[in-house]
Design an enzyme around this catalytic site. Sequence first.
Site, PDB file in Angstrom:
ATOM      1  N   ASP A  96       0.724  -1.258   0.062  1.00 33.69           N
ATOM      2  CA  ASP A  96       0.112   0.071   0.054  1.00 33.69           C
ATOM      3  C   ASP A  96       0.739   1.341   0.070  1.00 33.69           C
ATOM      4  O   ASP A  96       0.377   2.364   0.758  1.00 33.69           O
ATOM      5  CB  ASP A  96      -0.900   0.031   1.112  1.00 33.69           C
ATOM      6  N   LYS A 157      -7.491  -3.905  -2.656  1.00 32.82           N
ATOM      7  CA  LYS A 157      -8.082  -4.431  -1.517  1.00 32.82           C
ATOM      8  C   LYS A 157      -8.800  -3.472  -0.608  1.00 32.82           C
ATOM      9  O   LYS A 157      -8.698  -2.362  -0.678  1.00 32.82           O
ATOM     10  CB  LYS A 157      -6.996  -5.210  -0.655  1.00 32.82           C
ATOM     11  N   CYS A 190      -1.705  -2.115   8.298  1.00 33.63           N
ATOM     12  CA  CYS A 190      -1.889  -3.131   7.101  1.00 33.63           C
ATOM     13  C   CYS A 190      -0.457  -4.056   7.100  1.00 33.63           C
ATOM     14  O   CYS A 190      -0.609  -5.372   6.985  1.00 33.63           O
ATOM     15  CB  CYS A 190      -2.008  -2.297   5.859  1.00 33.63           C
TER      16      CYS A 190
END
Length: 276
Positions: A96, A157, A190
């Site tokens: 990310d 996602k 994350c």
Amino acid sequence: MLVVKCLFTFEDSAKVLCLEETQSSTAGILQLFRTNFRYYGQVEIQVFSPIFNQYVDVCKEDFTVTEDNSKLKFVKSRGSHQGNLNDGNCAVFCCDIQERFRSAISCFEQIVGISERILKASQILALPLIVTEQYPKGLLGTVEELDIQHATLRIPKTKFSMLEPQVVDFLVKNSRITNIVLFGVEAHVCVQQTALDLMECGLQVYIAVDATSSRFTSDRQFAFKRLGAAGAVMTTSESILFQLIRDKNHPHFKQIQQLIKSEGPKQPGLLLSSSM
């Protein structure tokens, strides 16, 4: 097609599974085991011997399941594997690193610079690269400075962990992958959830701390403490790259050496910004 009913045992779990003739080799056995037990770490295979009335180790190279040896036990490989990272058993997970995080994440430009080094190394060493992007509709895609065209998977996602179904499928089918190099943002969300999920599945996780950050240094600091306590290896990108090649005589040593010399920030500001 011949189908053999097998008893697979792992720790406290036992399952009767149907093994087709095409799956009867060691690779097929391990893939069926990984699919049904969701454990992707190193295991030894044992088969029940009626002669000795106990399970015995098998030679993975030439073992084939038949009706006469269909009771199998899977045992976690003994000892620590924190030192066995190499370019033959590793995948790289980039988490990310997206445009909307640029103004929010502490030392973001350093994160990008170090990440670029790791991504280039993954291409040089032909390591599988998994890239995720959290809600790209709102947070946009991976920053343009990072070349991810060679990624094995690039996955949007919404959940925080990177273990999307496509990633799980990749891990199931690639039994040689037992180590994961992980980096990105945010460290306490994350990255942390991904690392914990990977370790729960039996994989060894190496966190590139100089390529991983959060908005606040306190969140980053305590994420690293939690992950280290959970069993992740907290280390630097340079340490990881030298461990991957191992030897000056590695065919890609000069390329990796040049990459380390030329890529990345000159001052380790992120490492100095919070104690570990």
